[in-house]
Design a protein around this motif. Sequence first.
Motif, PDB file in Angstrom:
ATOM      1  N   ASP A 213      39.807  53.776 133.973  1.00  0.00           N
ATOM      2  CA  ASP A 213      39.312  52.454 133.578  1.00  0.00           C
ATOM      3  C   ASP A 213      37.794  52.460 133.405  1.00  0.00           C
ATOM      4  O   ASP A 213      37.262  51.852 132.468  1.00  0.00           O
ATOM      5  CB  ASP A 213      39.729  51.423 134.625  1.00  0.00           C
ATOM      6  CG  ASP A 213      39.323  50.015 134.246  1.00  0.00           C
ATOM      7  OD1 ASP A 213      39.933  49.443 133.316  1.00  0.00           O
ATOM      8  OD2 ASP A 213      38.376  49.476 134.864  1.00  0.00           O
ATOM      9  N   SER A 214      37.084  53.161 134.282  1.00  0.00           N
ATOM     10  CA  SER A 214      35.617  53.186 134.209  1.00  0.00           C
ATOM     11  C   SER A 214      35.135  53.841 132.924  1.00  0.00           C
ATOM     12  O   SER A 214      34.174  53.373 132.301  1.00  0.00           O
ATOM     13  CB  SER A 214      35.049  53.925 135.424  1.00  0.00           C
ATOM     14  OG  SER A 214      35.352  53.241 136.619  1.00  0.00           O
ATOM     15  N   LEU A 215      35.783  54.912 132.512  1.00  0.00           N
ATOM     16  CA  LEU A 215      35.374  55.590 131.284  1.00  0.00           C
ATOM     17  C   LEU A 215      35.515  54.680 130.074  1.00  0.00           C
ATOM     18  O   LEU A 215      34.644  54.654 129.195  1.00  0.00           O
ATOM     19  CB  LEU A 215      36.212  56.854 131.079  1.00  0.00           C
ATOM     20  CG  LEU A 215      35.825  58.072 131.916  1.00  0.00           C
ATOM     21  CD1 LEU A 215      36.858  59.176 131.778  1.00  0.00           C
ATOM     22  CD2 LEU A 215      34.452  58.592 131.513  1.00  0.00           C
ATOM     23  N   LEU A 216      36.598  53.907 130.019  1.00  0.00           N
ATOM     24  CA  LEU A 216      36.820  53.039 128.859  1.00  0.00           C
ATOM     25  C   LEU A 216      36.058  51.723 128.970  1.00  0.00           C
ATOM     26  O   LEU A 216      35.925  51.013 127.977  1.00  0.00           O
ATOM     27  CB  LEU A 216      38.322  52.759 128.705  1.00  0.00           C
ATOM     28  CG  LEU A 216      39.182  53.995 128.419  1.00  0.00           C
ATOM     29  CD1 LEU A 216      40.641  53.611 128.244  1.00  0.00           C
ATOM     30  CD2 LEU A 216      38.691  54.729 127.174  1.00  0.00           C
ATOM     31  N   SER A 217      35.553  51.417 130.156  1.00  0.00           N
ATOM     32  CA  SER A 217      34.764  50.196 130.335  1.00  0.00           C
ATOM     33  C   SER A 217      33.279  50.443 130.128  1.00  0.00           C
ATOM     34  O   SER A 217      32.482  49.506 130.134  1.00  0.00           O
ATOM     35  CB  SER A 217      34.994  49.615 131.736  1.00  0.00           C
ATOM     36  OG  SER A 217      36.350  49.282 131.921  1.00  0.00           O
ATOM     37  N   GLY A 218      32.912  51.712 129.967  1.00  0.00           N
ATOM     38  CA  GLY A 218      31.511  52.035 129.710  1.00  0.00           C
ATOM     39  C   GLY A 218      30.650  52.167 130.938  1.00  0.00           C
ATOM     40  O   GLY A 218      29.425  52.196 130.838  1.00  0.00           O
ATOM     41  N   THR A 219      31.272  52.276 132.134  1.00  0.00           N
ATOM     42  CA  THR A 219      30.467  52.408 133.344  1.00  0.00           C
ATOM     43  C   THR A 219      30.089  53.851 133.629  1.00  0.00           C
ATOM     44  O   THR A 219      29.392  54.139 134.593  1.00  0.00           O
ATOM     45  CB  THR A 219      31.230  51.835 134.559  1.00  0.00           C
ATOM     46  OG1 THR A 219      32.535  52.422 134.623  1.00  0.00           O
ATOM     47  CG2 THR A 219      31.372  50.332 134.432  1.00  0.00           C
ATOM     48  N   SER A 220      30.571  54.769 132.810  1.00  0.00           N
ATOM     49  CA  SER A 220      30.113  56.164 132.820  1.00  0.00           C
ATOM     50  C   SER A 220      30.306  56.845 134.175  1.00  0.00           C
ATOM     51  O   SER A 220      29.345  57.291 134.808  1.00  0.00           O
ATOM     52  CB  SER A 220      28.636  56.245 132.417  1.00  0.00           C
ATOM     53  OG  SER A 220      28.434  55.667 131.157  1.00  0.00           O
TER      54      SER A 220
END
Length: 551
Positions: A213-220
């Motif tokens: 989820d973090s990768l697709l939310s842009g939280t890197s």
Amino acid sequence: MTVDGGYADFFGPQVPRTGDEGQTPTFALASAAYRDNEAKEILKANNEWHKSSVSEPKIALFRPNLGEAFSRAVIDRMLGSGRKPLIQSFGTQPQVVVEHALAAHRIRRERDNWLTAVMVLCGLLFLPGLLMWLLVFQIRTTIAKRPDKRAGALATTLLIAVGALAVLFLIRMPFGGFWGWYARAAVVAPVVGWYWARQICERTARDLRERWDSLLSGTSVGAKVPEAVPSSPGEKAAEELRQSLARLAAEQQSNSVFYAGPKGILGMGTRWGSWQLAEDLVTADPDREIHPFRSWDVIKAIQDRLRMLERGPLNTGGFPKPSIQHWIVTPIAENATEVARPEGTDVEAYRVKTHAIQEICNKQQFGAGDRHYLGVQWTLWDGQLVITMLITVTVLHETLRIEVTGHALGPVHSLFTTKPAAKEKEVQKSVKFWETRKVKLPLVDADEVVRLAARAPLTWYPPLLNWLGGTLTLPEPFGLRHAWADQPWRHRFMADDALRAATPVLRVVHAAAIKVLEENGVDTEKFGARSSFLSTAVQDASPRKADVYEA
């Protein structure tokens, strides 16, 4: 980035920095390493030219999920010893994707170590009971895979029935003494191990889903790969992994590409448009001969003018700064399964040297051999669209030909951009039976716990696990970006950007070439007329399969 530099040179950023190109497709592809879908879901991302495949498992309990299959396949293909050459991933940072695959594999390996301990304590020591429960779950999995809607209910009924028989067996034990107590333990211990394993699996599943989820939310979220950084000269495995990552980074920077017929140039997408200006070289002054010049002179003038594309008379945004590079294009068969990069003294760190490029540009214009193209490339839509315009100049007898071709690589398939959905199902309300409500399901169900626990001991020997459970086969020649790319023409604005780039590039190329011809005493009247005609025609540009020649 150099292969033989210090650690900081080759082990690049684990996450693309702010402002870097290609964050969206990079993160989308990297998220596949953390997914828990069925492995066959990736087949939905197959495109017209590049198709992956998933082999059928010999035993369903040992089948991998999407994240497990993707991570293993990517690591083996991109870092394995003796691997085939890779296709560049334009608009993407493949090293970041590989590092996330390594990180996901490491997280699962830690989970499998715990599950192996559980299997030894609660399974291997009570092998008869373990085999019985595994057989039940294998039959249940086989029944549940049937298309019949009643298969799921039948599979659940089977498990309940076996559980009831197990309880009856514990109560009415047919024999006593040591073997009686061992038989009871053999029935109960695997169940206790299942509850223990479930806690381990749920903890890991939450971690993997948060990273997805973090990768697709842009939280890197960062990829932690400590095994890729040697802490001492004696760490052979870490050193080999470091060198493999260095090779991957160097190959990504190669200026050698491959033309595969209707598939276009691998990594750049299919050729959607082609415009050719070809006229005879006639002296402008009958009393003087044409001053000798070469194709490279024209190419260099075009390159200098292309650098000015980002500038314009009006402050309207316009073109971002393009990447301009000389490419050596090698032809391969349409159905070729591997490529061979140029080698020898003219190649250094996968890049053809400038003097060799110049020689190919001037001499290899007819017959067998590699060809030279000057490319101007834009990576747009945060890496989701890669537009490449290629220019080649040839001189045969007294005819000079300038060819401009357009290539476009679209976004990665939407399968890779879907976020993790909560596991839930709709059920009828007990009172208002005509209405439904959503019920949350466990993150890791009973079947998944058994599958992971059964696979865990075999992860120490991947060949056996792959043989039993099946593997993901990547499309060849393999490159992370083009293997799962969609066509950009379904997205209106992406299509507009690709089509709009053709006109200014074509005009700049023609203007630069005509100037060189004039400076060398060539009559440019016919060139100018032909250029005006093409300038009019390109305004009505529309995408087509320019590499499909029909009689």
